[in-house]
Design a protein around this motif. Sequence first.
Motif, PDB file in Angstrom:
ATOM      1  N   ARG A  62       0.836  -1.210   0.000  1.00 34.29           N
ATOM      2  CA  ARG A  62       0.000   0.000   0.000  1.00 34.29           C
ATOM      3  C   ARG A  62       0.868   1.255   0.000  1.00 34.29           C
ATOM      4  NH1 ARG A  62      -1.488   3.892   2.896  1.00 34.29           N
ATOM      5  NH2 ARG A  62      -0.295   3.206   4.727  1.00 34.29           N
ATOM      6  N   GLN A  63       1.906   1.265   0.821  1.00 39.75           N
ATOM      7  CA  GLN A  63       2.779   2.436   0.880  1.00 39.75           C
ATOM      8  C   GLN A  63       3.545   2.623  -0.430  1.00 39.75           C
ATOM      9  OE1 GLN A  63       5.233   2.883   4.414  1.00 39.75           O
ATOM     10  NE2 GLN A  63       3.738   1.767   5.656  1.00 39.75           N
ATOM     11  N   MET A  64       3.946   1.515  -1.051  1.00 37.83           N
ATOM     12  CA  MET A  64       4.602   1.622  -2.358  1.00 37.83           C
ATOM     13  C   MET A  64       3.654   2.231  -3.383  1.00 37.83           C
ATOM     14  SD  MET A  64       6.776  -1.966  -2.573  1.00 37.83           S
ATOM     15  CE  MET A  64       7.244  -1.686  -4.284  1.00 37.83           C
ATOM     16  N   ASP A  65       2.409   1.789  -3.390  1.00 38.84           N
ATOM     17  CA  ASP A  65       1.437   2.333  -4.342  1.00 38.84           C
ATOM     18  C   ASP A  65       1.194   3.822  -4.107  1.00 38.84           C
ATOM     19  OD1 ASP A  65       0.824   0.243  -6.122  1.00 38.84           O
ATOM     20  OD2 ASP A  65      -0.465  -0.726  -4.642  1.00 38.84           O
ATOM     21  N   ASP A  66       1.189   4.244  -2.857  1.00 42.95           N
ATOM     22  CA  ASP A  66       1.053   5.678  -2.576  1.00 42.95           C
ATOM     23  C   ASP A  66       2.217   6.458  -3.189  1.00 42.95           C
ATOM     24  OD1 ASP A  66      -1.280   5.235  -1.170  1.00 42.95           O
ATOM     25  OD2 ASP A  66      -0.352   5.377   0.818  1.00 42.95           O
ATOM     26  N   LEU A  67       3.436   5.913  -3.057  1.00 42.05           N
ATOM     27  CA  LEU A  67       4.603   6.568  -3.649  1.00 42.05           C
ATOM     28  C   LEU A  67       4.495   6.592  -5.164  1.00 42.05           C
ATOM     29  CD1 LEU A  67       7.478   7.762  -3.560  1.00 42.05           C
ATOM     30  CD2 LEU A  67       8.358   5.412  -3.419  1.00 42.05           C
ATOM     31  N   PHE A  68       4.086   5.492  -5.768  1.00 42.39           N
ATOM     32  CA  PHE A  68       3.986   5.425  -7.224  1.00 42.39           C
ATOM     33  C   PHE A  68       2.897   6.362  -7.750  1.00 42.39           C
ATOM     34  CE2 PHE A  68       5.478   0.759  -6.704  1.00 42.39           C
ATOM     35  CZ  PHE A  68       6.770   1.190  -6.457  1.00 42.39           C
ATOM     36  N   ASP A  69       1.805   6.497  -6.992  1.00 40.25           N
ATOM     37  CA  ASP A  69       0.767   7.466  -7.362  1.00 40.25           C
ATOM     38  C   ASP A  69       1.352   8.877  -7.377  1.00 40.25           C
ATOM     39  OD1 ASP A  69      -1.134   5.470  -7.554  1.00 40.25           O
ATOM     40  OD2 ASP A  69      -2.005   5.857  -5.569  1.00 40.25           O
ATOM     41  N   GLU A  70       2.131   9.186  -6.365  1.00 39.13           N
ATOM     42  CA  GLU A  70       2.759  10.507  -6.271  1.00 39.13           C
ATOM     43  C   GLU A  70       3.709  10.756  -7.437  1.00 39.13           C
ATOM     44  OE1 GLU A  70       5.829  12.686  -3.190  1.00 39.13           O
ATOM     45  OE2 GLU A  70       4.390  11.248  -2.371  1.00 39.13           O
ATOM     46  N   LEU A  71       4.379   9.693  -7.887  1.00 39.84           N
ATOM     47  CA  LEU A  71       5.325   9.813  -9.004  1.00 39.84           C
ATOM     48  C   LEU A  71       4.625   9.799 -10.362  1.00 39.84           C
ATOM     49  CD1 LEU A  71       8.069   7.332  -7.691  1.00 39.84           C
ATOM     50  CD2 LEU A  71       8.266   9.821  -7.807  1.00 39.84           C
ATOM     51  N   GLY A  72       3.296   9.554 -10.374  1.00 42.16           N
ATOM     52  CA  GLY A  72       2.550   9.495 -11.629  1.00 42.16           C
ATOM     53  C   GLY A  72       2.830   8.251 -12.437  1.00 42.16           C
ATOM     54  N   LEU A  73       3.158   7.171 -11.754  1.00 42.01           N
ATOM     55  CA  LEU A  73       3.518   5.921 -12.429  1.00 42.01           C
ATOM     56  C   LEU A  73       2.264   5.080 -12.610  1.00 42.01           C
ATOM     57  CD1 LEU A  73       6.126   4.571 -13.458  1.00 42.01           C
ATOM     58  CD2 LEU A  73       6.322   3.439 -11.248  1.00 42.01           C
ATOM     59  N   GLU A  74       1.702   5.127 -13.816  1.00 40.72           N
ATOM     60  CA  GLU A  74       0.438   4.438 -14.093  1.00 40.72           C
ATOM     61  C   GLU A  74       0.566   3.531 -15.314  1.00 40.72           C
ATOM     62  OE1 GLU A  74      -1.990   4.483 -12.115  1.00 40.72           O
ATOM     63  OE2 GLU A  74      -1.544   6.214 -10.852  1.00 40.72           O
ATOM     64  N   GLY A  75      -0.233   2.459 -15.337  1.00 43.43           N
ATOM     65  CA  GLY A  75      -0.276   1.570 -16.501  1.00 43.43           C
ATOM     66  C   GLY A  75       1.098   1.043 -16.854  1.00 43.43           C
ATOM     67  N   GLU A  76       1.459   1.185 -18.124  1.00 43.36           N
ATOM     68  CA  GLU A  76       2.748   0.692 -18.605  1.00 43.36           C
ATOM     69  C   GLU A  76       3.831   1.759 -18.587  1.00 43.36           C
ATOM     70  OE1 GLU A  76       3.324  -2.541 -19.290  1.00 43.36           O
ATOM     71  OE2 GLU A  76       1.283  -2.736 -18.494  1.00 43.36           O
ATOM     72  N   SER A  77       3.549   2.915 -18.001  1.00 43.59           N
ATOM     73  CA  SER A  77       4.574   3.957 -17.926  1.00 43.59           C
ATOM     74  C   SER A  77       5.724   3.477 -17.030  1.00 43.59           C
ATOM     75  CB  SER A  77       3.990   5.255 -17.380  1.00 43.59           C
ATOM     76  OG  SER A  77       3.553   5.089 -16.047  1.00 43.59           O
ATOM     77  N   THR A  78       6.909   4.035 -17.250  1.00 48.28           N
ATOM     78  CA  THR A  78       8.098   3.590 -16.506  1.00 48.28           C
ATOM     79  C   THR A  78       8.824   4.780 -15.901  1.00 48.28           C
ATOM     80  OG1 THR A  78       9.545   3.687 -18.460  1.00 48.28           O
ATOM     81  CG2 THR A  78       8.410   1.587 -18.018  1.00 48.28           C
ATOM     82  N   ILE A  79       9.639   4.476 -14.930  1.00 52.26           N
ATOM     83  CA  ILE A  79      10.531   5.461 -14.326  1.00 52.26           C
ATOM     84  C   ILE A  79      11.915   4.827 -14.273  1.00 52.26           C
ATOM     85  CG2 ILE A  79      10.080   4.665 -11.950  1.00 52.26           C
ATOM     86  CD1 ILE A  79      10.239   7.643 -11.091  1.00 52.26           C
ATOM     87  N   ASP A  80      12.955   5.643 -14.466  1.00 49.64           N
ATOM     88  CA  ASP A  80      14.323   5.118 -14.434  1.00 49.64           C
ATOM     89  C   ASP A  80      14.749   4.883 -12.993  1.00 49.64           C
ATOM     90  OD1 ASP A  80      14.655   5.021 -17.139  1.00 49.64           O
ATOM     91  OD2 ASP A  80      15.664   6.957 -17.290  1.00 49.64           O
ATOM     92  N   LEU A  81      15.030   3.623 -12.668  1.00 54.91           N
ATOM     93  CA  LEU A  81      15.528   3.260 -11.345  1.00 54.91           C
ATOM     94  C   LEU A  81      17.052   3.233 -11.411  1.00 54.91           C
ATOM     95  CD1 LEU A  81      15.116   2.293  -8.449  1.00 54.91           C
ATOM     96  CD2 LEU A  81      14.814  -0.035  -9.334  1.00 54.91           C
ATOM     97  N   PRO A  82      17.730   4.139 -10.704  1.00 54.86           N
ATOM     98  CA  PRO A  82      19.195   4.193 -10.797  1.00 54.86           C
ATOM     99  C   PRO A  82      19.853   3.120  -9.935  1.00 54.86           C
ATOM    100  CG  PRO A  82      18.411   5.910  -9.334  1.00 54.86           C
ATOM    101  CD  PRO A  82      17.179   5.215  -9.867  1.00 54.86           C
ATOM    102  N   TYR A  83      20.885   2.515 -10.477  1.00 55.64           N
ATOM    103  CA  TYR A  83      21.651   1.494  -9.773  1.00 55.64           C
ATOM    104  C   TYR A  83      23.126   1.866  -9.759  1.00 55.64           C
ATOM    105  CZ  TYR A  83      17.981  -2.087  -9.490  1.00 55.64           C
ATOM    106  OH  TYR A  83      16.849  -2.793  -9.169  1.00 55.64           O
ATOM    107  N   VAL A  84      23.820   1.378  -8.730  1.00 59.42           N
ATOM    108  CA  VAL A  84      25.286   1.347  -8.725  1.00 59.42           C
ATOM    109  C   VAL A  84      25.676  -0.115  -8.575  1.00 59.42           C
ATOM    110  CG1 VAL A  84      27.419   2.106  -7.626  1.00 59.42           C
ATOM    111  CG2 VAL A  84      25.407   3.622  -7.645  1.00 59.42           C
ATOM    112  N   THR A  85      26.421  -0.634  -9.541  1.00 61.96           N
ATOM    113  CA  THR A  85      26.938  -1.998  -9.452  1.00 61.96           C
ATOM    114  C   THR A  85      28.301  -1.962  -8.775  1.00 61.96           C
ATOM    115  OG1 THR A  85      25.740  -2.762 -11.406  1.00 61.96           O
ATOM    116  CG2 THR A  85      27.696  -4.009 -10.764  1.00 61.96           C
TER     117      THR A  85
END
Length: 249
Positions: free
Chosen positions: A218-241
């Motif tokens: 539920r908390q993750m979905d609240d964050l994703f709603d705030e980020l406007g992440l809906e349907g098949e839209s994507t956001i770049d998740l940054p990584y450090v290997t």
Amino acid sequence: MSTERATSFGAEAANYEAGRPDYPFEAVAWMLEPMPHGSRRIADVGAGTGKLTRVLAQAPDAEVVAVDPDATMLETLRLSVPGVPTFQGTAERMPLPDASLDAVVLGQAWHWVQPAAASAELGRVVRTGGVLGLIWNIRDERVEWVRRLTDIMHSSPAENMVNGPGSDGPRIEAPFTHVEKQQWEWTRPMSRTKLHQMALSRSYLITAPADEREEITRQMDDLFDELGLEGESTIDLPYVTHAFRAVRA
């Protein structure tokens, strides 16, 4: 270290395969650079669903085997990386002969091992001059929304070992020496569904009570709603290997 968490991943093998990132080829190549010329016998230990195995298999003339304690994870690996021999075992109890390998690598796994016992046992199966490579993909929490996501999901033993406050990185013992480190920054486009799959593949959520899992979702979905992440839209998740390599004395 929780044995329950360390051996929990088979319950979410499909989400692990879908939600976890692959490893940058250049990072894997860097780990293997010190191998003796012409040698390519490599074991992927803690191989899981084969995220690292499939990159290793791209190396020219590589002879790769996969080792994992979880039969369900190895079953998924055999589907995702056909033809690679698989064995049940651990870094502390390798099902392979003495001095039979030129390199052993562990992806997202050394934080689950006993460093002294694993170093000694892997030293048994790796030839003199061979390589131990350790690699982790860690989300880049310098980005504010990523830091908030980790706060919701809880940090992992890997993140605390490799990138936690005051961490000196993984402990590697004899017979391995000359430990070196390198890192790479990159991004992975993630949908809401993929982000949930990534979270569900983490040991904390796998072993958490159902009501806590629901609250985290539920908390993750609240964050994703705030980020406007809906349907098949994507956001770049940054990584450090973060990659480490050591040579068997």
